[in-house]
Design a protein around this motif. Structure first.
Motif, short mmCIF file in Angstrom:
data_model
loop_
_atom_site.label_atom_id
_atom_site.label_comp_id
_atom_site.label_asym_id
_atom_site.label_seq_id
_atom_site.Cartn_x
_atom_site.Cartn_y
_atom_site.Cartn_z
N LEU A 22 0.86 -1.06 0.03
CA LEU A 22 0.00 0.09 0.10
C LEU A 22 0.87 1.12 -0.15
CD1 LEU A 22 -2.64 -1.09 2.87
CD2 LEU A 22 -2.85 -1.20 0.23
N SER A 23 0.38 2.39 -0.89
CA SER A 23 1.32 3.52 -0.59
C SER A 23 0.84 4.45 0.49
CB SER A 23 1.17 4.06 -2.12
OG SER A 23 -0.17 4.40 -2.52
N HIS A 24 -0.42 4.28 1.16
CA HIS A 24 -0.67 5.04 2.32
C HIS A 24 -1.16 4.33 3.38
CE1 HIS A 24 -1.31 8.21 -0.82
NE2 HIS A 24 -2.12 7.37 -1.42
N ASP A 25 -1.22 4.85 4.58
CA ASP A 25 -1.51 4.02 5.64
C ASP A 25 -3.02 3.59 5.50
OD1 ASP A 25 0.99 4.60 6.99
OD2 ASP A 25 0.22 6.31 8.10
N PRO A 26 -3.10 2.51 6.09
CA PRO A 26 -4.52 1.96 5.98
C PRO A 26 -5.10 2.23 7.55
CG PRO A 26 -3.03 0.13 6.44
CD PRO A 26 -2.23 1.12 6.13
N ILE A 27 -6.29 2.20 7.41
CA ILE A 27 -7.10 2.38 9.03
C ILE A 27 -7.42 1.04 9.49
CG2 ILE A 27 -9.04 3.00 10.26
CD1 ILE A 27 -9.66 5.17 8.33
N MET A 28 -6.95 0.74 10.67
CA MET A 28 -7.06 -0.53 11.45
C MET A 28 -8.00 -0.22 12.40
SD MET A 28 -3.62 -2.69 11.44
CE MET A 28 -4.34 -4.15 11.69
N GLN A 29 -9.14 -0.93 12.47
CA GLN A 29 -10.23 -0.78 13.68
C GLN A 29 -10.53 -2.39 14.11
OE1 GLN A 29 -14.16 -1.65 13.82
NE2 GLN A 29 -13.13 -1.62 15.84
N PRO A 30 -9.25 -2.82 15.06
CA PRO A 30 -9.65 -4.18 15.60
C PRO A 30 -10.71 -4.17 16.64
CG PRO A 30 -7.47 -3.26 16.47
CD PRO A 30 -8.29 -1.97 15.46
#
Length: 308
Positions: free
Chosen positions: A190-198
């Motif tokens: 990925l070229s951008h930070d993903p959102i992580m919602q654990p």
């Protein structure tokens, strides 16, 4: 002579699981620091340098210290902490990352064991980006649920103490600073930070990760069948892998999508669901957060590094 394996941090959650997995292995010699010397840095250095493979089941800073204590050119290291997952000179220990990764792990001196949360999203996103079906710049969000063992001993003790009063579904990482984001970004391409919602559930171990995709804004919108084919082709090209791709189907519910179904194993199963008329898809992965997500992966990497 049997290979010597030293688990630095063998009394933590991951270390105990690795010990259990290796308990019946007659082809290895597990070496341990005597109880009375466990807090001695000199003892750790001695055992680290005596091992053919040292598996580090420690907090990040302690893992870095252990690596610094290795003064020989022979001890290989598998680090289960976050400390080296995107560090130069370390191979990423997800053997199914691509068809060459198992060979890279086999010849590596330093292997960073993957985190539990990124493996499912990496397994489903990387093949799509590699195949050109999904741009690296896509805005990605990851959600899912894991057993409370993923939080280590403090969370385990808290959940066990509360019993039925423990939360059934507890979102966390709400500051959007999840420690696995750099790893997921790097290895999913990925070229951008993903959102992580654990989220944590009121069960000991096992997990499901989910990546929802809005495909309508793409220049060319892939079908669900195309997404599934790219992921299936990726894993079909990997010899000896433990990731299975479920058949592509339009189903409202799948009983096998249970976070605990692969507990005690090193297996992972991925699913693709899509609604082509809405240009939407879901990428799911089911695996054991302490198996493929931690101890099982460490043993898989150890075997590769030892040529077993």
């Amino acid at each position: 002579m049997k290979p010597k394996i030293f688990i630095d941090g063998e009394h933590g959650t991951t270390g105990l699981q690795i010990r259990a997995l290796l308990a019946e292995r007659g082809d290895l010699e597990i070496i341990s620091i005597p109880v009375e010397r466990r807090k001695e840095t000199a003892a750790r250095a001695e055992f680290l340098n005596a091992a053919d493979i040292a598996i580090l089941c420690l907090p990040d800073d302690a893992a870095k210290e252990s690596v610094s204590l290795i003064t020989n050119a022979t001890t290989k290291v598998i680090d289960a902490s976050t400390a080296h997952r995107v560090a130069e000179g370390w191979e990423y220990g997800f053997a199914e990352l691509d068809k060459e990764q198992a060979k890279k792990i086999a010849t590596a001196k330093r292997v960073a064991n993957p985190g539990c949360w990124p493996q499912g999203p990496i397994a489903t996103l990387r093949p799509l980006i590699t195949a050109g079906l999904l741009p690296a710049s896509s805005p990605i969000a990851v959600n899912g649920i894991t057993g409370y063992s993923g939080g280590g001993r403090p969370m385990i003790e808290d959940y066990v103490a509360k019993g039925e009063d423990a939360p059934e579904f507890l979102p966390y990482g709400l500051t959007l600073q999840h420690k696995h984001v750099p790893e997921l970004k790097a290895y999913a391409k990925l070229s951008h930070d993903p959102i992580m919602q654990p989220a944590v559930g009121n069960f000991a171990q096992g997990m499901i990760t989910v990546v929802p995709l809005q495909l309508g804004a793409l220049d060319r919108v892939p079908t669900g069948a195309e997404l599934h084919a790219a992921i299936a082709d990726h894993f079909a090209a990997i010899t000896g892998g433990v990731v299975e791709v479920a058949p592509y189907a339009h189903l409202e519910r799948v009983p096998d999508i249970d976070p605990e179904v692969y507990n005690g194993t090193n297996r992972m199963k991925v699913y693709v669901f899509a609604n082509d008329s809405r240009a939407q898809a879901l990428l799911l992965a089911v695996y054991d957060n302490l198996g493929k997500g931690a101890s099982g992966a460490a043993v898989q990497n150890m075997d590769l590094m030892l040529g077993l």
